[in-house]
Design a protein around this motif. Structure first.
Motif, short mmCIF file in Angstrom:
data_model
loop_
_atom_site.label_atom_id
_atom_site.label_comp_id
_atom_site.label_asym_id
_atom_site.label_seq_id
_atom_site.Cartn_x
_atom_site.Cartn_y
_atom_site.Cartn_z
N ALA A 1 2.27 3.28 -10.42
CA ALA A 1 1.47 2.13 -10.84
C ALA A 1 2.02 1.53 -12.14
CB ALA A 1 0.02 2.54 -11.02
N GLU A 2 2.36 2.39 -13.07
CA GLU A 2 2.90 1.92 -14.35
C GLU A 2 4.21 1.16 -14.14
OE1 GLU A 2 4.62 3.88 -18.51
OE2 GLU A 2 3.38 5.07 -17.16
N ARG A 3 5.04 1.65 -13.25
CA ARG A 3 6.31 0.98 -12.99
C ARG A 3 6.10 -0.39 -12.35
NH1 ARG A 3 10.19 6.05 -10.95
NH2 ARG A 3 10.66 6.79 -13.06
N VAL B 1 0.84 -1.20 0.00
CA VAL B 1 0.00 0.00 0.00
C VAL B 1 0.87 1.25 0.00
CG1 VAL B 1 -1.86 -1.19 1.24
CG2 VAL B 1 -0.20 0.17 2.53
N ASN B 2 0.26 2.34 -0.47
CA ASN B 2 0.99 3.60 -0.60
C ASN B 2 2.29 3.38 -1.36
OD1 ASN B 2 0.41 6.32 0.13
ND2 ASN B 2 2.19 6.35 1.47
N ALA B 3 2.24 2.47 -2.32
CA ALA B 3 3.45 1.99 -2.99
C ALA B 3 4.06 3.06 -3.89
CB ALA B 3 3.12 0.75 -3.80
N ARG B 4 5.36 3.14 -3.84
CA ARG B 4 6.09 4.04 -4.72
C ARG B 4 7.35 3.34 -5.22
NH1 ARG B 4 10.39 6.61 -2.08
NH2 ARG B 4 10.37 6.45 0.19
N MET B 5 7.82 3.79 -6.37
CA MET B 5 9.00 3.20 -6.98
C MET B 5 9.90 4.33 -7.45
SD MET B 5 10.59 0.35 -8.02
CE MET B 5 9.29 -0.86 -7.83
N SER B 6 11.04 4.51 -6.79
CA SER B 6 11.95 5.60 -7.15
C SER B 6 12.61 5.33 -8.50
CB SER B 6 13.03 5.77 -6.08
OG SER B 6 13.91 4.65 -6.08
N ASP B 7 13.17 6.37 -9.10
CA ASP B 7 13.87 6.21 -10.38
C ASP B 7 14.99 5.18 -10.25
OD1 ASP B 7 12.23 8.25 -11.21
OD2 ASP B 7 13.78 9.80 -11.21
N ARG B 8 15.76 5.30 -9.17
CA ARG B 8 16.91 4.41 -8.98
C ARG B 8 16.47 2.96 -8.83
NH1 ARG B 8 21.11 6.06 -4.39
NH2 ARG B 8 21.32 7.80 -5.82
N SER B 9 15.44 2.74 -8.02
CA SER B 9 14.96 1.36 -7.80
C SER B 9 14.41 0.78 -9.10
CB SER B 9 13.88 1.33 -6.72
OG SER B 9 14.42 1.67 -5.47
N PHE B 10 13.66 1.58 -9.84
CA PHE B 10 13.07 1.09 -11.08
C PHE B 10 14.15 0.70 -12.08
CE2 PHE B 10 11.00 1.96 -15.28
CZ PHE B 10 10.11 0.89 -15.24
N ASP B 11 15.16 1.56 -12.22
CA ASP B 11 16.27 1.25 -13.14
C ASP B 11 16.99 -0.02 -12.72
OD1 ASP B 11 15.70 3.51 -14.60
OD2 ASP B 11 17.24 4.76 -13.65
#
Length: 441
Positions: free
Chosen positions: A196-198, A159-169
């Motif tokens: 969400a897209e990530r 929940v309240n999920a987020r994905m930073s640029d660094r983590s996504f890369d």
């Protein structure tokens, strides 16, 4: 080159075996961390999955919130689960977040330190607590824990999920591993469309968007008597705050103070992200000729005090109520940013450096509304602070815009609860059908 499914499985299995091989080293490592004040010495056994509290009868939801920010974000969610007679087990990874949970929730939830992501502690933990649902907050992905929850058919939700640029890369470089892990999540409720897209790109499904549930939390509390005492000590002096600062940003705050002191006679309220750095921060400030008052010492703020050093846990509500201008750190000399919602919620004009990728959408909304400004360096920060101190109309407009933004952004908790309904409703019914435990009454 992307790993095949077979290699991804091998990589994750190797992670587990390496963890088991390193298991004997975990005790001296935790002892070292405890000596540094980063672990609770009296409760180290919890990190190995050994419970220190009785497991109450009835349905139980396990919520893991790594640190202070994640813990405060889900306070309202935990209260809602308790309102439905569902027991809540909260795990955190830091001493500071444990203190915040105790101060804000008391006995409303059960608190334990999160077990190490190694098979023996994780299995010991799950065997004892037997959660019906596991909820992670923001960005917590632990391979061994996730795999063990999946093996036991315990739904894990983010929940309240987020994905930073660094983590996504980083995850995108290993898509097969990402898909194997994220595909085990039963549900992801993301903060923004981009997040969400990530998560979908990495293999999570289903994914919905709620907004940031921290907006729906109560404003950080404070002791009104203590607040009034400090306000009397400060008197008519102008103030500004630099909060959640990282190394290098305290020096920038001191530069701003020295640049403006002669013109405004201001008081700087300085609240580092990690209070255990405050001794070295105070030494740096004193070396620059500044007079420091510290909260933990109970120092009185006098006319000679330059910097009020907020070196306590869980008192951001106090510090922010002492000013109407707040610079939010980890944005000039460090990357990622810190959450700007609390200062906006408490009536502060918000200033920040440009490196705010972890809270990009929140800052975009506040900047568009006119309640936050992005500054590039110490000189620009000093000019912005001076302008806002000198211009009551401009400062009031930023504050009002921030309060309006908070109102517009509300609703994330409702959206989160709607997403959780298929998992929570059966537990609520079960709780009503079973005798209530005295443990959490």
């Amino acid at each position: 080159m992307a790993l095949s499914d077979g290699l991804a499985s091998f990589a994750l299995t190797s992670y587990g075996w390496l963890g088991l091989a390193a298991y004997p080293l975990s005790r001296p490592l935790l002892a070292y961390r405890a000596a540094k004040g980063k672990e609770d010495r009296a409760r180290r056994a919890e990190r190995f999955g050994n419970a220190s509290l009785p497991r109450p009868a009835g349905p139980l939801v396990w919520i893991h919130a790594a640190s202070v920010g994640e813990t405060t974000a889900v306070l309202a969610l935990m209260r809602e689960l308790r309102r439905r007679d569902i027991h809540v087990l909260l795990t955190t990874g830091t001493v500071t977040s444990a203190e915040v949970a105790k101060n804000r929730l008391g006995d409303m939830v059960l608190h334990q330190y999160v077990p190490l992501d190694l098979l023996p502690p994780v299995r010991r933990f799950l065997d004892y607590w037997q959660p019906d649902v596991a909820i992670g907050v923001e960005s917590e992905i632990w391979p061994t824990t996730l795999a063990e929850l999946h093996r036991r058919h315990i739904p894990q939700i983010l929940v309240n999920a987020r994905m930073s640029d660094r983590s996504f890369d980083r995850w995108k470089r290993h898509p097969a591993i990402a898909e194997t892990l994220f595909g085990k999540l039963a549900l992801v409720i993301a903060q923004s469309d981009l997040d969400a897209e990530r998560f979908r790109d990495l293999g999570a499904w289903p994914v919905s968007v709620s907004g940031n549930i921290k907006v729906d939390s109560d404003a950080p509390p404070c002791d009104e008597q203590v607040l009034e005492g400090y306000r009397q000590q400060i008197g008519t002096r102008k103030t500004w705050a630099a909060i959640s600062t990282f190394e290098g940003e305290e020096k920038i705050a001191s530069m701003v103070h020295r640049a403006l002191k002669a013109h405004t006679g201001l008081l700087t309220v300085l609240v580092p992200r990690h209070p255990d750095r405050c001794d070295e921060i105070e030494a740096m400030l004193v070396e620059k000729g500044l007079v420091v008052a510290r909260r933990t010492r109970g120092d009185v703020i006098t006319a000679e005090t330059d910097v009020f050093l907020g070196d306590t846990i869980g008192e951001m509500g106090l510090y922010l109520r002492l000013t109407e201008i707040a610079f939010v750190g980890r944005s000039l000399s460090a990357e990622g940013g810190q959450n700007p919602l609390e200062p906006a919620m408490l009536g502060c004009a918000v200033l920040s450096g440009p490196q705010v990728s972890n809270f990009r959408e929140s800052y975009q909304r506040l900047v568009r509304k006119g309640s936050a400004r992005i500054i590039r360096d110490a000189e620009m920060l000093a000019k912005a602070v001076h302008f806002l101190m000198s211009n009551d109309v401009a400062r009031s407009k930023m504050i009002d815009a921030g309060l309006e933004s908070m109102q517009e952004m509300r609703g994330a908790l409702t959206a989160t609860l709607k997403g959780l309904e298929p998992y929570v409703s059966p537990l609520s019914v079960k709780a009503k059908l079973e005798p209530r435990s005295a443990s959490q009454g």
